[in-house]
Design a protein around this motif. Structure first.
Motif, short mmCIF file in Angstrom:
data_model
loop_
_atom_site.label_atom_id
_atom_site.label_comp_id
_atom_site.label_asym_id
_atom_site.label_seq_id
_atom_site.Cartn_x
_atom_site.Cartn_y
_atom_site.Cartn_z
N UNK A 30 7.44 12.27 6.64
CA UNK A 30 6.82 10.99 7.00
C UNK A 30 6.83 10.04 5.81
N UNK A 31 6.49 10.56 4.62
CA UNK A 31 6.47 9.72 3.42
C UNK A 31 7.89 9.26 3.07
N UNK A 32 8.85 10.17 3.11
CA UNK A 32 10.23 9.78 2.81
C UNK A 32 10.72 8.73 3.80
N UNK A 33 10.39 8.90 5.05
CA UNK A 33 10.78 7.90 6.05
C UNK A 33 10.13 6.55 5.74
N UNK A 34 8.87 6.58 5.32
CA UNK A 34 8.18 5.34 4.97
C UNK A 34 8.80 4.62 3.79
N UNK A 35 9.46 5.37 2.93
CA UNK A 35 10.11 4.78 1.75
C UNK A 35 11.57 4.41 2.02
N UNK A 36 12.07 4.70 3.20
CA UNK A 36 13.50 4.50 3.48
C UNK A 36 13.91 3.03 3.51
N UNK A 37 12.95 2.13 3.69
CA UNK A 37 13.28 0.71 3.73
C UNK A 37 13.27 0.03 2.38
N UNK A 43 -0.89 1.50 -1.02
CA UNK A 43 -1.67 1.02 0.11
C UNK A 43 -0.82 0.69 1.32
N UNK A 44 0.37 0.17 1.08
CA UNK A 44 1.29 -0.12 2.19
C UNK A 44 1.72 1.16 2.88
N UNK A 45 1.96 2.21 2.09
CA UNK A 45 2.35 3.50 2.68
C UNK A 45 1.24 4.07 3.54
N UNK A 46 0.00 3.95 3.09
CA UNK A 46 -1.13 4.43 3.89
C UNK A 46 -1.10 3.75 5.26
N UNK A 47 -0.87 2.45 5.27
CA UNK A 47 -0.81 1.71 6.53
C UNK A 47 0.39 2.07 7.38
N UNK A 53 -4.84 10.58 4.30
CA UNK A 53 -5.83 10.08 3.35
C UNK A 53 -5.11 9.61 2.09
N UNK A 54 -5.77 8.75 1.35
CA UNK A 54 -5.19 8.27 0.09
C UNK A 54 -4.96 9.45 -0.87
N UNK A 55 -5.89 10.38 -0.89
CA UNK A 55 -5.76 11.55 -1.76
C UNK A 55 -4.54 12.39 -1.39
N UNK A 56 -4.36 12.65 -0.11
CA UNK A 56 -3.21 13.45 0.34
C UNK A 56 -1.90 12.72 0.07
N UNK A 57 -1.90 11.41 0.26
CA UNK A 57 -0.70 10.63 -0.04
C UNK A 57 -0.37 10.73 -1.53
N UNK A 58 -1.38 10.59 -2.37
CA UNK A 58 -1.16 10.69 -3.81
C UNK A 58 -0.59 12.06 -4.18
N UNK A 59 -1.15 13.12 -3.62
CA UNK A 59 -0.64 14.47 -3.89
C UNK A 59 0.81 14.62 -3.43
N UNK A 60 1.09 14.11 -2.26
CA UNK A 60 2.46 14.20 -1.72
C UNK A 60 3.43 13.40 -2.58
#
Length: 126
Positions: A30-37, A43-47, A53-60
Motif C-alpha cells: 500500500x505504501x509503495x503504491x502510494x509513492x508510485x506517483x 501526512x499526504x501518505x496518511x491521507x 496510524x502515523x506511527x505504523x506509517x513511520x515504521x513502514x
C-alpha cells in the motif's frame, strides 16, 4: 544460501525469502503504491492510504528505506519538510503491484463471497 530449486525461496538464509517477507507485510504494498506517483510527504501518505496510524506509517517507511526501496529527503527549510520517494529498486515493484491490484479488483467479490460462505458453514448453532 539458496539456489534456484523449487522451494528454495523458503529457506531461512535465502535473500529471496527476505524480499518476500518484506513485501508480504500488511502495509508495504500500500505504501509503495502510494509513492508510485512521485515524492509524497508523510501526512499526504496518511491521507492516501487511510486506516494506517502515523506511527505504523513511520515504521513502514523506515523499514522500506533500510531495505533500499524508498528514499527519504529532508529539506533544510523552516518548518522542516520531508518527502519520500521510490528508489529505482522500489520502482521495480510497481508493475507487480499493479498486476496484484487488477487481480484484486477482478476477484474481490469472489473472495468476499467465499468468506461469507465459509462463515455460514462454520457458524455455531445453525
Amino acid at each position: 544460501m539458496c539456489g534456484f530449486g523449487t522451494g528454495d525461496v523458503f529457506l531461512a538464509d535465502c535473500p529471496a525469502r527476505l524480499a518476500v517477507e518484506l513485501i508480504a507485510d500488511k502495509w508495504t504494498v500500500v505504501v509503495l503504491s502510494g509513492l508510485s506517483g512521485g515524492p509524497v510527504r508523510h501526512g499526504e501518505l496518511v491521507g492516501l492510504i487511510g486506516g494506517i496510524s502515523r506511527k505504523m506509517l513511520t515504521q513502514t517507511l523506515r523499514r522500506l528505506e533500510a531495505h533500499g526501496l524508498i528514499r527519504r529527503h529532508a529539506y533544510a527549510e523552516v518548518p522542516p519538510r520531508v518527502e519520500y520517494e521510490l528508489t529505482p529498486l522500489g520502482a521495480t515493484l510497481i508493475d507487480p503491484i499493479h498486476t496484484l491490484t487488477e487481480w484484486a479488483w477482478a476477484n474481490g467479490d469472489a473472495v468476499l463471497d467465499a468468506l461469507d460462505a465459509h462463515a455460514e458453514a462454520v457458524a455455531p448453532g445453525d
